[in-house]
Design a protein around this motif. Structure first.
Motif, PDB file in Angstrom:
ATOM      1  N   PRO A  12       0.848  -1.200   0.000  1.00 30.18           N
ATOM      2  CA  PRO A  12       0.000   0.000   0.000  1.00 30.18           C
ATOM      3  C   PRO A  12       0.882   1.248   0.000  1.00 30.18           C
ATOM      4  CG  PRO A  12      -0.635  -1.529   1.750  1.00 30.18           C
ATOM      5  CD  PRO A  12       0.625  -2.057   1.133  1.00 30.18           C
ATOM      6  N   ALA A  13       0.381   2.281  -0.647  1.00 32.32           N
ATOM      7  CA  ALA A  13       1.217   3.486  -0.848  1.00 32.32           C
ATOM      8  C   ALA A  13       1.749   4.015   0.481  1.00 32.32           C
ATOM      9  CB  ALA A  13       0.369   4.553  -1.534  1.00 32.32           C
ATOM     10  N   ARG A  14       0.923   3.901   1.567  1.00 29.48           N
ATOM     11  CA  ARG A  14       1.347   4.551   2.825  1.00 29.48           C
ATOM     12  C   ARG A  14       2.746   4.067   3.231  1.00 29.48           C
ATOM     13  NH1 ARG A  14      -2.581   3.255   5.438  1.00 29.48           N
ATOM     14  NH2 ARG A  14      -1.880   1.473   6.634  1.00 29.48           N
ATOM     15  N   HIS A  15       3.023   2.763   2.959  1.00 34.25           N
ATOM     16  CA  HIS A  15       4.321   2.262   3.411  1.00 34.25           C
ATOM     17  C   HIS A  15       5.347   2.249   2.286  1.00 34.25           C
ATOM     18  CE1 HIS A  15       3.391   1.359   7.511  1.00 34.25           C
ATOM     19  NE2 HIS A  15       2.213   0.937   7.104  1.00 34.25           N
ATOM     20  N   ARG A  16       4.942   2.795   1.083  1.00 35.99           N
ATOM     21  CA  ARG A  16       6.000   2.867   0.072  1.00 35.99           C
ATOM     22  C   ARG A  16       6.757   4.151   0.365  1.00 35.99           C
ATOM     23  NH1 ARG A  16       3.347   2.745  -4.580  1.00 35.99           N
ATOM     24  NH2 ARG A  16       2.921   0.538  -4.359  1.00 35.99           N
ATOM     25  N   ALA A  17       8.026   4.022   0.548  1.00 38.20           N
ATOM     26  CA  ALA A  17       8.781   5.087   1.209  1.00 38.20           C
ATOM     27  C   ALA A  17       8.912   6.315   0.319  1.00 38.20           C
ATOM     28  CB  ALA A  17      10.173   4.542   1.501  1.00 38.20           C
ATOM     29  N   PRO A  18       8.604   7.497   0.879  1.00 36.66           N
ATOM     30  CA  PRO A  18       8.998   8.709   0.149  1.00 36.66           C
ATOM     31  C   PRO A  18      10.534   8.776   0.134  1.00 36.66           C
ATOM     32  CG  PRO A  18       8.038   9.240   2.322  1.00 36.66           C
ATOM     33  CD  PRO A  18       7.970   7.769   2.158  1.00 36.66           C
ATOM     34  N   SER A  19      11.148   8.295   1.249  1.00 34.48           N
ATOM     35  CA  SER A  19      12.610   8.428   1.297  1.00 34.48           C
ATOM     36  C   SER A  19      13.228   7.030   1.297  1.00 34.48           C
ATOM     37  CB  SER A  19      12.984   9.122   2.614  1.00 34.48           C
ATOM     38  OG  SER A  19      12.488   8.324   3.669  1.00 34.48           O
ATOM     39  N   LEU A  20      13.248   6.436   0.089  1.00 36.61           N
ATOM     40  CA  LEU A  20      13.844   5.107  -0.033  1.00 36.61           C
ATOM     41  C   LEU A  20      15.362   5.264  -0.083  1.00 36.61           C
ATOM     42  CD1 LEU A  20      13.049   2.103  -0.490  1.00 36.61           C
ATOM     43  CD2 LEU A  20      13.273   2.523  -2.932  1.00 36.61           C
ATOM     44  N   ARG A  21      16.057   4.594   0.806  1.00 32.37           N
ATOM     45  CA  ARG A  21      17.519   4.731   0.843  1.00 32.37           C
ATOM     46  C   ARG A  21      18.130   3.894  -0.282  1.00 32.37           C
ATOM     47  NH1 ARG A  21      16.320   3.125   6.262  1.00 32.37           N
ATOM     48  NH2 ARG A  21      15.736   4.933   7.535  1.00 32.37           N
ATOM     49  N   ALA A  22      19.411   4.095  -0.526  1.00 27.90           N
ATOM     50  CA  ALA A  22      20.101   3.389  -1.625  1.00 27.90           C
ATOM     51  C   ALA A  22      20.030   1.874  -1.430  1.00 27.90           C
ATOM     52  CB  ALA A  22      21.558   3.830  -1.668  1.00 27.90           C
ATOM     53  N   ASP A  23      19.970   1.440  -0.132  1.00 25.91           N
ATOM     54  CA  ASP A  23      19.905  -0.020   0.092  1.00 25.91           C
ATOM     55  C   ASP A  23      18.452  -0.481   0.210  1.00 25.91           C
ATOM     56  OD1 ASP A  23      20.682   0.078   3.702  1.00 25.91           O
ATOM     57  OD2 ASP A  23      19.142   1.082   2.473  1.00 25.91           O
ATOM     58  N   PHE A  24      17.527   0.366  -0.257  1.00 23.71           N
ATOM     59  CA  PHE A  24      16.094   0.045  -0.306  1.00 23.71           C
ATOM     60  C   PHE A  24      15.449  -0.030   1.074  1.00 23.71           C
ATOM     61  CE2 PHE A  24      14.895  -0.969  -4.720  1.00 23.71           C
ATOM     62  CZ  PHE A  24      16.143  -0.849  -5.329  1.00 23.71           C
ATOM     63  N   THR A  25      16.165   0.432   2.103  1.00 24.67           N
ATOM     64  CA  THR A  25      15.533   0.368   3.433  1.00 24.67           C
ATOM     65  C   THR A  25      14.737   1.646   3.689  1.00 24.67           C
ATOM     66  OG1 THR A  25      17.508   1.320   4.464  1.00 24.67           O
ATOM     67  CG2 THR A  25      17.338  -1.103   4.413  1.00 24.67           C
ATOM     68  N   GLY A  97       8.840  -3.594   0.262  1.00 21.86           N
ATOM     69  CA  GLY A  97       8.273  -4.764  -0.422  1.00 21.86           C
ATOM     70  C   GLY A  97       9.408  -5.607  -0.937  1.00 21.86           C
ATOM     71  N   LEU A  98       9.155  -6.342  -2.024  1.00 23.90           N
ATOM     72  CA  LEU A  98      10.242  -7.138  -2.616  1.00 23.90           C
ATOM     73  C   LEU A  98      11.341  -6.183  -3.082  1.00 23.90           C
ATOM     74  CD1 LEU A  98       8.251  -9.709  -4.755  1.00 23.90           C
ATOM     75  CD2 LEU A  98       9.402 -10.080  -2.569  1.00 23.90           C
ATOM     76  N   VAL A  99      12.575  -6.532  -2.792  1.00 24.34           N
ATOM     77  CA  VAL A  99      13.714  -5.738  -3.262  1.00 24.34           C
ATOM     78  C   VAL A  99      14.483  -6.575  -4.288  1.00 24.34           C
ATOM     79  CG1 VAL A  99      13.862  -4.463  -1.076  1.00 24.34           C
ATOM     80  CG2 VAL A  99      15.220  -6.562  -1.399  1.00 24.34           C
ATOM     81  N   PRO A 100      15.279  -5.924  -5.131  1.00 23.82           N
ATOM     82  CA  PRO A 100      16.015  -6.688  -6.152  1.00 23.82           C
ATOM     83  C   PRO A 100      16.870  -7.774  -5.504  1.00 23.82           C
ATOM     84  CG  PRO A 100      16.183  -4.324  -6.564  1.00 23.82           C
ATOM     85  CD  PRO A 100      15.515  -4.485  -5.226  1.00 23.82           C
ATOM     86  N   ASP A 101      17.049  -8.877  -6.207  1.00 26.98           N
ATOM     87  CA  ASP A 101      17.783 -10.021  -5.657  1.00 26.98           C
ATOM     88  C   ASP A 101      19.116  -9.612  -5.046  1.00 26.98           C
ATOM     89  OD1 ASP A 101      16.694 -12.180  -8.367  1.00 26.98           O
ATOM     90  OD2 ASP A 101      15.804 -11.768  -6.408  1.00 26.98           O
ATOM     91  N   ALA A 102      19.901  -8.810  -5.791  1.00 26.21           N
ATOM     92  CA  ALA A 102      21.254  -8.448  -5.310  1.00 26.21           C
ATOM     93  C   ALA A 102      21.168  -7.685  -3.992  1.00 26.21           C
ATOM     94  CB  ALA A 102      21.976  -7.621  -6.362  1.00 26.21           C
ATOM     95  N   VAL A 103      20.150  -6.831  -3.854  1.00 23.71           N
ATOM     96  CA  VAL A 103      19.958  -6.059  -2.613  1.00 23.71           C
ATOM     97  C   VAL A 103      19.577  -7.015  -1.485  1.00 23.71           C
ATOM     98  CG1 VAL A 103      18.510  -4.296  -1.510  1.00 23.71           C
ATOM     99  CG2 VAL A 103      19.301  -3.995  -3.881  1.00 23.71           C
ATOM    100  N   PHE A 104      18.690  -7.949  -1.805  1.00 23.31           N
ATOM    101  CA  PHE A 104      18.233  -8.922  -0.811  1.00 23.31           C
ATOM    102  C   PHE A 104      19.408  -9.736  -0.288  1.00 23.31           C
ATOM    103  CE2 PHE A 104      15.194 -11.370   1.352  1.00 23.31           C
ATOM    104  CZ  PHE A 104      15.375 -12.721   1.120  1.00 23.31           C
ATOM    105  N   PHE A 105      20.220 -10.244  -1.191  1.00 19.07           N
ATOM    106  CA  PHE A 105      21.360 -11.082  -0.781  1.00 19.07           C
ATOM    107  C   PHE A 105      22.405 -10.266  -0.016  1.00 19.07           C
ATOM    108  CE2 PHE A 105      19.554 -14.563  -2.603  1.00 19.07           C
ATOM    109  CZ  PHE A 105      19.416 -14.530  -3.969  1.00 19.07           C
ATOM    110  N   GLU A 106      22.605  -9.030  -0.440  1.00 19.56           N
ATOM    111  CA  GLU A 106      23.591  -8.176   0.243  1.00 19.56           C
ATOM    112  C   GLU A 106      23.196  -8.001   1.706  1.00 19.56           C
ATOM    113  OE1 GLU A 106      26.421  -7.123  -0.796  1.00 19.56           O
ATOM    114  OE2 GLU A 106      26.909  -5.817   0.914  1.00 19.56           O
ATOM    115  N   HIS A 107      21.909  -7.785   1.944  1.00 16.24           N
ATOM    116  CA  HIS A 107      21.446  -7.651   3.339  1.00 16.24           C
ATOM    117  C   HIS A 107      21.653  -8.944   4.105  1.00 16.24           C
ATOM    118  CE1 HIS A 107      19.907  -3.608   3.387  1.00 16.24           C
ATOM    119  NE2 HIS A 107      19.116  -3.808   2.367  1.00 16.24           N
ATOM    120  N   LEU A 108      21.215 -10.063   3.530  1.00  9.25           N
ATOM    121  CA  LEU A 108      21.354 -11.355   4.237  1.00  9.25           C
ATOM    122  C   LEU A 108      22.823 -11.658   4.518  1.00  9.25           C
ATOM    123  CD1 LEU A 108      18.834 -13.764   2.418  1.00  9.25           C
ATOM    124  CD2 LEU A 108      18.440 -12.293   4.421  1.00  9.25           C
TER     125      LEU A 108
END
Ligand code: HBI
Ligand code: FE
Length: 286
Positions: A12-25, A97-108
């Motif tokens: 839902p839009a409310r939680h889609r970040a206005p300020s999405l950081r470079a690491d998608f957090t 929400g879902l983040v790109p695979d490379a971002v997901f793996f980098e976090h894990l």
């Protein structure tokens, strides 16, 4: 066809970040949750709490208790992180929400679990396409309290970055799907659930253990990495590990030679049973 683990629904839009950081957090903004959203959490929590008695593995149930995840309200990631970091040096980071695979793996790979922070609508209680905060925080985070599983998840992230470089992600994604999302474990008391996709689903928590339809097979790393999976229905095959050590030990070696071997073998349909399989239950095709 390379299955993606989830179809790309949008939060839902409310939680889609206005300020999405470079690491998608993003920030969870716990005060933004409405009473209705907390009530949806309560409904989901009470449903799973009762259906998982005698079905979820002890490690999962102990993780829920140790984390202090309760029915009252959607947990505040800052509170959970105090406990989680002290236990296994993992942290939850909020993502929209879902983040790109490379971002997901980098976090894990850095012991950060990317968790969504929106919660499903009441008309999505039984199924939603993409992970929400109940799937992520109730489904995934409790297992990160288990030291061996916590190491397995970091190894998976490191392996994911390598697999991306080798163009072998579709094989490794199957390992994640048949263990982290839909894994079973053999215990002295019988088969139990540890997979997050199952523990966050009322219907599949019963189906995966008790329905005669699906196959239940002993886990094999190469077997799993060859096997297609379903993303929009209950699984037709579940794989059971004997222990979390077995799972973690399987990921210790470098997978490069495994990917070379897999490239020469045909993929397997999700419902197939091989003569070489350790068959715990042979399913009945629906
Ligand atoms: N992003 N937030 C989030 N959560 C996931 O589980 C996730 C993701 N991006 C990619 C992904 N999973 C899978 O495609 C990989 O495990 C292969
Ligand atoms: Fe998940």
């Amino acid at each position: 066809m390379v299955e993606t683990a989830y179809a790309g629904a949008q939060a839902p839009a409310r939680h889609r970040a206005p300020s999405l950081r470079a690491d998608f957090t993003i920030s969870q903004d716990w005060n933004a949750y409405s009473p209705e959203e907390h009530d949806i959490w309560r409904t989901l929590f009470h449903r799973q709490e009762s259906v998982l008695k005698g079905r979820a593995c002890e490690e999962f149930l102990a993780g829920v208790r140790a984390l202090g995840v309760v029915a009252d309200a959607i947990p505040d990631f800052r509170r959970l992180n105090d406990t989680l970091q002290a236990a296994t040096r993992w942290s939850i980071v909020a993502v929209p929400g879902l983040v790109p695979d490379a971002v997901f793996f980098e976090h894990l790979a850095n012991r950060r679990f990317p968790s969504t922070c929106f919660i499903r609508r009441r008309d999505q209680l039984d199924y939603l396409q993409e992970p929400d905060v109940f799937h992520d925080v109730f489904g995934h985070v409790p297992m990160l309290m288990n030291p061996v599983f916590a190491d397995y998840m970091q190894a998976y992230g490191q392996g994911g970055l390598k697999a991306l470089g080798l163009g072998a992600l579709h094989h490794l994604a199957r390992l994640y799907w048949y263990t982290v999302e839909f894994g079973l474990i053999e215990t002295a008391a019988g088969l139990r659930i540890y997979g997050s996709g199952i523990v966050s689903s009322k219907g599949e928590s019963v189906y995966c253990l008790e329905d005669p339809c699906p196959n239940r097979l002993g886990f094999g790393l190469m077997r799993v990495m060859r096997t297609h999976y379903r993303i929009d229905d209950f699984q037709v095959t579940y794989f059971a590990i004997r222990s979390f050590d077995e799972l973690f030990d399987a990921t210790r070696p470098d997978f490069t030679p495994y990917y070379a071997e897999l490239a020469g073998q045909p993929d397997l349909p999700a419902a197939m049973v091989l003569p070489s399989d350790r068959v715990l239950h042979r399913g009945m095709p629906r």
